[in-house]
Design an enzyme around this catalytic site. Sequence first.
Site, PDB file in Angstrom:
ATOM      1  N   SER A 119      22.460  36.795  46.871  1.00 48.87           N
ATOM      2  CA  SER A 119      22.665  37.071  45.447  1.00 48.87           C
ATOM      3  C   SER A 119      23.716  38.175  45.221  1.00 48.87           C
ATOM      4  O   SER A 119      23.709  39.212  45.885  1.00 48.87           O
ATOM      5  CB  SER A 119      21.347  37.505  44.805  1.00 48.87           C
ATOM      6  OG  SER A 119      21.597  37.922  43.470  1.00 48.87           O
ATOM      7  N   LEU A 120      24.595  37.923  44.257  1.00 49.76           N
ATOM      8  CA  LEU A 120      25.615  38.921  43.932  1.00 49.76           C
ATOM      9  C   LEU A 120      25.213  39.767  42.730  1.00 49.76           C
ATOM     10  O   LEU A 120      25.942  40.669  42.321  1.00 49.76           O
ATOM     11  CB  LEU A 120      26.953  38.225  43.665  1.00 49.76           C
ATOM     12  CG  LEU A 120      27.576  37.562  44.902  1.00 49.76           C
ATOM     13  CD1 LEU A 120      28.759  36.696  44.517  1.00 49.76           C
ATOM     14  CD2 LEU A 120      27.998  38.611  45.925  1.00 49.76           C
ATOM     15  N   ASN A 136      23.064  11.307  35.286  1.00 55.76           N
ATOM     16  CA  ASN A 136      22.397  11.878  36.458  1.00 55.76           C
ATOM     17  C   ASN A 136      22.110  10.779  37.466  1.00 55.76           C
ATOM     18  O   ASN A 136      21.972   9.609  37.105  1.00 55.76           O
ATOM     19  CB  ASN A 136      21.078  12.543  36.021  1.00 55.76           C
ATOM     20  CG  ASN A 136      20.506  13.432  37.096  1.00 55.76           C
ATOM     21  OD1 ASN A 136      21.239  14.202  37.722  1.00 55.76           O
ATOM     22  ND2 ASN A 136      19.212  13.339  37.338  1.00 55.76           N
ATOM     23  N   ASN A 154      14.706  32.810  33.220  1.00 53.31           N
ATOM     24  CA  ASN A 154      15.548  33.485  34.219  1.00 53.31           C
ATOM     25  C   ASN A 154      15.718  34.989  33.965  1.00 53.31           C
ATOM     26  O   ASN A 154      16.334  35.668  34.777  1.00 53.31           O
ATOM     27  CB  ASN A 154      16.901  32.795  34.428  1.00 53.31           C
ATOM     28  CG  ASN A 154      17.763  32.806  33.205  1.00 53.31           C
ATOM     29  OD1 ASN A 154      17.365  33.295  32.155  1.00 53.31           O
ATOM     30  ND2 ASN A 154      18.951  32.265  33.324  1.00 53.31           N
ATOM     31  N   THR A 175      15.362  33.677  39.941  1.00 52.63           N
ATOM     32  CA  THR A 175      16.224  32.573  40.364  1.00 52.63           C
ATOM     33  C   THR A 175      15.432  31.576  41.200  1.00 52.63           C
ATOM     34  O   THR A 175      14.208  31.681  41.330  1.00 52.63           O
ATOM     35  CB  THR A 175      17.507  33.105  41.054  1.00 52.63           C
ATOM     36  OG1 THR A 175      18.382  31.999  41.263  1.00 52.63           O
ATOM     37  CG2 THR A 175      17.235  33.799  42.371  1.00 52.63           C
ATOM     38  N   GLY A 215      19.152  18.755  36.186  1.00 50.64           N
ATOM     39  CA  GLY A 215      18.252  19.714  36.836  1.00 50.64           C
ATOM     40  C   GLY A 215      17.960  20.897  35.927  1.00 50.64           C
ATOM     41  O   GLY A 215      18.134  20.828  34.705  1.00 50.64           O
ATOM     42  N   THR A 225      19.310  10.390  39.135  1.00 47.14           N
ATOM     43  CA  THR A 225      17.984   9.873  38.795  1.00 47.14           C
ATOM     44  C   THR A 225      17.909   9.759  37.275  1.00 47.14           C
ATOM     45  O   THR A 225      17.772  10.759  36.569  1.00 47.14           O
ATOM     46  CB  THR A 225      16.889  10.844  39.316  1.00 47.14           C
ATOM     47  OG1 THR A 225      17.212  11.189  40.667  1.00 47.14           O
ATOM     48  CG2 THR A 225      15.513  10.234  39.246  1.00 47.14           C
ATOM     49  N   TYR A 264      29.817  28.383  41.419  1.00 44.93           N
ATOM     50  CA  TYR A 264      30.818  29.450  41.575  1.00 44.93           C
ATOM     51  C   TYR A 264      31.240  29.657  43.022  1.00 44.93           C
ATOM     52  O   TYR A 264      32.124  30.453  43.294  1.00 44.93           O
ATOM     53  CB  TYR A 264      30.320  30.772  40.961  1.00 44.93           C
ATOM     54  CG  TYR A 264      28.903  31.150  41.339  1.00 44.93           C
ATOM     55  CD1 TYR A 264      28.629  31.777  42.532  1.00 44.93           C
ATOM     56  CD2 TYR A 264      27.853  30.838  40.498  1.00 44.93           C
ATOM     57  CE1 TYR A 264      27.333  32.099  42.882  1.00 44.93           C
ATOM     58  CE2 TYR A 264      26.549  31.154  40.829  1.00 44.93           C
ATOM     59  CZ  TYR A 264      26.290  31.785  42.028  1.00 44.93           C
ATOM     60  OH  TYR A 264      25.011  32.095  42.370  1.00 44.93           O
ATOM     61  N   LYS A 314      12.058  29.704  38.710  1.00 42.12           N
ATOM     62  CA  LYS A 314      12.343  29.702  37.266  1.00 42.12           C
ATOM     63  C   LYS A 314      11.217  29.060  36.453  1.00 42.12           C
ATOM     64  O   LYS A 314      10.914  29.510  35.352  1.00 42.12           O
ATOM     65  CB  LYS A 314      13.669  28.994  36.991  1.00 42.12           C
ATOM     66  CG  LYS A 314      14.877  29.802  37.421  1.00 42.12           C
ATOM     67  CD  LYS A 314      16.153  29.080  37.034  1.00 42.12           C
ATOM     68  CE  LYS A 314      17.377  29.849  37.473  1.00 42.12           C
ATOM     69  NZ  LYS A 314      18.628  29.180  37.074  1.00 42.12           N
TER      70      LYS A 314
END
Length: 277
Positions: free
Chosen positions: A15-16, A152, A87, A62, A130, A154, A222, A66
């Site tokens: 994680s940033l 999607n 979140n 995260t 999602g 699914t 990202y 969630k």
Amino acid sequence: MKELFGIIGNPIAHSLSPLIQNEAYALHEINAHFQAFHVEHEDIETAIKGMKAIGIKGFMVTVPFKAKVIPFLDEVDPIAEKKKAVNVVQLIDGKYVGFNFDGEACLKALLEDMNRPSLQKEHILILGAGGAAQSIYYTLSQFEDVHIDLANRTLEKAEALKELGANHRHTKVISLDEAENNQDQYDIIIQTTSIGMWPDVGQSPINITQLKKGAFVSDIIYNPAETQILKQARRNGANTQNGIKMLASQNALSIEKWTGQKVNYQKMIESLTEALR
Ligand code: NAP
């Protein structure tokens, strides 16, 4: 004494958020520290109780917690309730209250880079159904006049997602093949699947060959900074955006929620870009 804020997840070492949150605290003289906490799946309830016991005033949530965190919070904001995902959590009057900023952060990033104040009548394609897509679709479905196609792998999940925007008149569920074949109809394409994420960098949910003139393509991934779909979109003349601004925006929104302090969001984008290089 410094306030303690944090993020819970599993895995969480990558994680940033600690980097950009602690930089923002230093820059804005916020007397706080931000820490990443690795939580085992079966320990989520104990972890939340422990965080409350030691007085943590706010934390981010995260993958994979969630949705799983919701039963252990005292309250959930109506938007996060609808999205069935939290979140950001804030301690308010001794109660942990859950919020969801995914959709808001994505919209803010989108409008900024498209240089527009709002959305109106655009034809939008959302790839994926999602957790992130839920939040993004819910936010975009508040714009009555936009047309939204949900594609999607699914299809049942995309159908279930459509229910989140129950009052939205212009939402359609389509297959990924249909999305690929109709790509020249969209003003905005938002890629929310995990396809193309590092290390599977050569993959894309649809092959971009012919976009509408002036199309804007956003990928919320990202890492890498330019996914396969963004590369193809750029080569097809589109303006593109990766997920860094959305990530920075979420962190800025959480600090504002916890401390009331508006932070320099541009500095966060620079630090994230540098760290991911
Ligand atoms: P998620 O709930 O696991 O959803 C994953 C989505 O990807 C589903 O739509 C899934 O389709 C699709 N998918 C995965 N593998 C696929 C494959 N091989 N072929 C076709 N479809 C596939 O994940 P999420 O939480 O929404 O996150 C999705 C991505 O967004 C991740 O890369 C995450 O890092 C990124 N993200 C970025 C930000 C940000 O701030 N920039 C915020 C949140 C998430 P099915 O339904 O068919 O399985």
